[in-house]
Scaffold this active site. Structure first.
Site, PDB file in Angstrom:
ATOM      1  N   ASN A  91      65.124  10.646  41.273  1.00 34.83           N
ATOM      2  CA  ASN A  91      66.278  10.342  42.114  1.00 34.83           C
ATOM      3  C   ASN A  91      67.330   9.493  41.400  1.00 34.83           C
ATOM      4  O   ASN A  91      68.492   9.502  41.784  1.00 34.83           O
ATOM      5  CB  ASN A  91      65.810   9.616  43.384  1.00 34.83           C
ATOM      6  N   TYR A 157      79.495  13.147  37.413  1.00 30.19           N
ATOM      7  CA  TYR A 157      78.447  13.321  38.421  1.00 30.19           C
ATOM      8  C   TYR A 157      78.261  14.810  38.737  1.00 30.19           C
ATOM      9  O   TYR A 157      77.134  15.312  38.809  1.00 30.19           O
ATOM     10  CB  TYR A 157      78.832  12.545  39.677  1.00 30.19           C
TER      11      TYR A 157
END
Length: 322
Positions: A91, A157
């Site tokens: 994560n 990102y």
């Protein structure tokens, strides 16, 4: 269907207070022992407190996911204490950034490094630990809606989340002979429901500001976390030729179900994906986004006032943070 993770051990990277903490709590509530990783001891401690006050068992696994020796160190620590790792949730990531006209090479490389190298190193060393012990485990890599469609203002990102999606398919092929499953999970901009965040008045997407000397971890769950406004991206230049980076005015309902959900919704789904009920699911992506990715860009299913919305959330927090 009763999801049962009793006897299983899970390692969660980037256990910040939003998504990471929500997944960690869910796996714990379904019976797993949980090792909580982050570069922030505050995030680890808060995640462990949340698990323990809800009756679970957790340990700290501090370390930088981009440093192979540190990864091997905390993986070995989990194995020494509990003897196995059955579930890995990759994560840790950096949320936010800037658009392609403004992002710096340093910040682009740093963002990509946390997701790409971090996911690789943890998958490599946890995968080896599973294979050596003949554990037919589950590895879940957290992707993002930004990995599947374009979003202005977050070029690094978007780049690294797109890479996550094919990393999962390739790793699934490598680990299939060992009975180890590898999948991705795609959330989008969840509303925080951690009691500590709610008590602090945090209601939007969290962004962790980078800390000097080491990569920030845990976004989109966040490590320190602050509410952001105006979307995910950072500041842009003020040249006279500039155009707006993102529409910020009134808009029709963007999510067919009326909400993108919360980290608890994500936790339930990841727990199922990590369970033996999902034993034949590998190399694929599970989307929990209220239908956002499925929607045709030109149409909405109903006006906001006509959306019934989902059934009530099945909560995992038994007690308030206080």
């Amino acid at each position: 269907m009763d999801i049962n993770l009793d006897g299983k051990v899970a390692l969660i990277t980037g256990c910040g207070p939003n998504i990471g903490s929500g997944i960690a709590l869910a796996l714990s509530r379904y019976g797993a022992k949980v090792a909580c990783n982050d570069v922030s001891t505050e995030s680890i401690d808060a995640c462990i407190r949340r698990i323990e006050r809800n009756g679970g068992t957790a340990m700290a696994a501090p370390g930088d996911v981009t440093d192979e020796e540190q990864v091997k160190g905390y993986v070995d620590a989990v194995l020494e204490r509990w003897g196995r790792i059955d579930i890995l949730v990759n994560n840790a990531a950096l949320l936010g950034g800037k658009g392609v006209l403004d992002e710096t090479a340093e910040d682009f490389e740093r963002s990509v490094r946390v997701s790409s190298l971090g996911y690789f190193l943890n998958t490599k060393h946890v995968g080896r630990a599973m294979a050596e012990r003949e554990i037919r485990g589950s590895i879940v890599c957290v992707s993002s809606s930004n990995g599947w469609s374009g979003t202005a203002g977050v070029i690094a990102y978007a780049f690294n989340k797109g890479g996550v999606n094919n990393f999962v398919r390739a790793a699934a092929m490598d680990l299939a002979p060992y009975g180890i499953r590898v999948n991705s999970f795609t959330p989008t901009a969840p509303t925080p429901d951690n009691p500590e965040l709610v008590a602090a008045g945090v209601t939007g997407v969290l962004q962790s500001p980078p800390r000097s000397g080491s990569p920030a971890q845990g976004a989109p769950s966040g490590s320190g976390g602050r509410a952001t406004s105006g979307g995910l991206g950072g500041a842009v230049g003020d040249e006279p030729w500039r155009r707006p980076t993102r529409w910020s005015g009134d808009r029709a309902p963007m999510v067919p179900m009326g909400t993108t959900g919360t980290p608890t919704d994500i936790g339930h789904a990841v727990a199922w994906l990590s369970s033996d009920y999902a034993r034949l699911i590998t190399g694929t992506d599970l989307v929990v986004d209220g239908g956002a990715r499925a929607r045709n860009f030109a149409y909405i299913p109903a006006a906001a006032e006509d959306l019934a919305g989902p059934v009530p959330l099945i909560s995992l927090d038994e007690d308030d943070a206080t």
